[in-house]
Design a protein around this motif. Sequence first.
Motif, PDB file in Angstrom:
ATOM      1  N   GLN A  27       0.814  -1.209   0.000  1.00 44.43           N
ATOM      2  CA  GLN A  27       0.000   0.000   0.000  1.00 44.43           C
ATOM      3  C   GLN A  27       0.851   1.264   0.000  1.00 44.43           C
ATOM      4  O   GLN A  27       0.607   2.203   0.750  1.00 44.43           O
ATOM      5  N   GLY A  28       1.895   1.248  -0.842  1.00 54.23           N
ATOM      6  CA  GLY A  28       2.737   2.425  -1.008  1.00 54.23           C
ATOM      7  C   GLY A  28       3.789   2.624   0.064  1.00 54.23           C
ATOM      8  O   GLY A  28       4.495   3.636   0.061  1.00 54.23           O
ATOM      9  N   ARG A  29       3.912   1.688   0.988  1.00 54.24           N
ATOM     10  CA  ARG A  29       4.899   1.830   2.067  1.00 54.24           C
ATOM     11  C   ARG A  29       5.949   0.724   1.959  1.00 54.24           C
ATOM     12  O   ARG A  29       5.626  -0.425   1.703  1.00 54.24           O
ATOM     13  N   VAL A  30       7.194   1.100   2.202  1.00 50.73           N
ATOM     14  CA  VAL A  30       8.289   0.128   2.228  1.00 50.73           C
ATOM     15  C   VAL A  30       8.128  -0.708   3.491  1.00 50.73           C
ATOM     16  O   VAL A  30       8.001  -0.157   4.586  1.00 50.73           O
ATOM     17  N   VAL A  31       8.119  -2.048   3.317  1.00 55.64           N
ATOM     18  CA  VAL A  31       7.908  -2.943   4.459  1.00 55.64           C
ATOM     19  C   VAL A  31       9.139  -3.794   4.756  1.00 55.64           C
ATOM     20  O   VAL A  31       9.101  -4.654   5.623  1.00 55.64           O
TER      21      VAL A  31
END
Length: 91
Positions: A27-31
């Motif tokens: 969802q657009g976030r680096v995990v």
Amino acid sequence: RMSHDTIALRDEELPQGRPLLEKVMDQGRVVKDLPDLKTCREYFAAQFALLPAQYKALEGPPAYPVHLSPGLERLQHQVEQELRERELGES
């Protein structure tokens, strides 16, 4: 040494090998922490060394063998059957 790749379903467990893709964004976030350039180069060099020489040729290399996993083959067969039934009236 590398001999082939297998394309599998995301949740399918295979007795040999390991997934080549890892989730790094959601969802657009680096995990996941991303490696630096030096680490990427070292990883590439180690993996490239495992590839048989014939696949490293710059001109006219053979196609690298890629197989479908049992789960993916079952899914492919199921989808083909459903399409035949729906589009061609076959059963």
